[in-house]
Design a protein around this motif. Structure first.
Motif, short mmCIF file in Angstrom:
data_model
loop_
_atom_site.label_atom_id
_atom_site.label_comp_id
_atom_site.label_asym_id
_atom_site.label_seq_id
_atom_site.Cartn_x
_atom_site.Cartn_y
_atom_site.Cartn_z
N CYS A 90 0.66 -0.99 0.10
CA CYS A 90 -0.20 -0.15 -0.03
C CYS A 90 1.37 1.08 -0.06
O CYS A 90 0.41 2.40 -0.53
CB CYS A 90 -0.76 -0.06 1.05
N LYS A 93 2.22 2.01 -3.87
CA LYS A 93 1.12 2.64 -4.16
C LYS A 93 0.71 4.27 -4.27
O LYS A 93 0.46 5.23 -5.26
CB LYS A 93 -0.40 1.88 -3.99
N TYR A 94 0.77 4.52 -2.55
CA TYR A 94 0.55 5.84 -2.00
C TYR A 94 1.55 6.40 -2.74
O TYR A 94 1.15 7.95 -3.38
CB TYR A 94 0.34 6.20 -0.49
N GLN A 97 0.49 7.72 -6.50
CA GLN A 97 0.01 8.43 -6.70
C GLN A 97 0.28 9.27 -6.45
O GLN A 97 -0.54 10.22 -6.96
CB GLN A 97 -1.57 8.09 -5.88
N MET A 98 1.34 9.87 -5.10
CA MET A 98 1.80 11.16 -4.66
C MET A 98 1.98 11.54 -6.06
O MET A 98 1.76 13.13 -6.81
CB MET A 98 2.32 10.88 -4.25
N MET A 170 -6.64 8.72 -1.05
CA MET A 170 -5.51 9.24 -0.80
C MET A 170 -7.03 8.94 0.71
O MET A 170 -6.84 8.16 2.15
CB MET A 170 -5.15 10.12 0.03
#
Length: 266
Positions: A90, A93-94, A97-98, A170
């Motif tokens: 996870c 993934k964050y 995305q950032m 998020m």
């Protein structure tokens, strides 16, 4: 222990105990802390910083514990009472995305801080890299390398960023704290400075009237919403005011000692 313990006090660090101007804890605050401890109160740091990033100035005084990462890591004396890290898949993934949304950031872990490898377009991020680098942090691994766990994210945005899209992506996992000037603190949704307070209040069998919190910024909001006795420093975020019981002097003007005397804690 309850018969002896009078109250439990929670302190933010930056702008509360530690002066933003001098980088020091005033002598008046150190003396007040020592007197409060002598009077039977428990004293805890309650900070957004992760435990690896605690400033060395704090160790001038022996606090009863450190509540770090906005409630995701709780240390009482030498015992870790609670810790929560973001699962590695996870976490990756964050990060993606950032980047997709045009933000940049610092990943804050228990063991270290993780900065991007390349120089960022965000000057404040680079200032943070320099500051924490002087503490020996942020040098072992870069964000792009992976292979580490982290607990929270501090992000930087500008006109090139799709920050609202990023926050929507998020929102299931993180609470977003606006730190001003297009900077944001993302903390694990299940934890906050308030959950840290509540955990210890229950542990020691106390009631809310025995809880005092000291802070100055919006990442102190949750503990201000939680506690009965809320002390805002002389320089504080306006958003704290609806939840503030007492406004004390600034850090440099002896605000910590002034508030403790006001409440009869010392």
């Amino acid at each position: 222990m309850r018969g002896h313990l009078k109250s439990i006090l929670f302190f933010d660090i930056d702008g509360t105990l530690l002066s933003d101007k001098t980088g020091k804890i005033p002598d008046s605050a150190l003396e007040a802390l020592a007197e409060a401890k002598k009077n039977g109160h428990l004293l805890f740091i309650n900070t957004g910083r992760t435990v690896c990033a605690l400033p060395k100035e704090l160790y001038q005084f022996e606090f009863d514990g450190y509540l770090c990462g906005c409630g995701s890591y709780l240390l009482f004396h030498d015992e870790v009472l609670l810790e929560s890290h973001i699962e590695e898949a996870c976490g990756q993934k964050y990060i993606e995305q950032m980047r997709e949304c045009g933000l940049d950031g610092v990943l804050e872990g228990t063991e270290d801080l993780y900065f991007p490898k390349k120089v960022s377009r965000f000057e404040k991020l680079e200032q943070g890299r320099h500051y924490f680098g002087q503490l020996g942090l942020g040098k072992k691994k870069h964000i792009e390398e992976g292979g580490f766990l982290y607990d929270k994210i501090f992000v930087y945005a500008d006109e090139q960023s799709e920050k609202e899209r990023f926050f929507r992506l998020m929102e299931d996992a993180f609470a977003v704290i606006d730190r001003g000037e297009n900077t944001y603190e993302l903390t694990q949704k299940a934890f906050s400075k308030a959950t840290a307070c509540e955990f210890l209040v229950k542990k020691f069998g106390l009631n809310k009237d025995q809880v005092y919190v000291f802070g100055d910024s919006m990442n102190d909001l949750s503990m201000f919403e939680y506690a009965s006795h809320t002390i805002a420093m002389g320089n504080h975020a306006p958003g704290l005011e609806p939840y503030t019981e007492f406004v004390t002097k600034t850090v440099e003007d002896g605000g910590i000692a002034w508030a403790m005397k006001h409440y009869g804690l010392i």
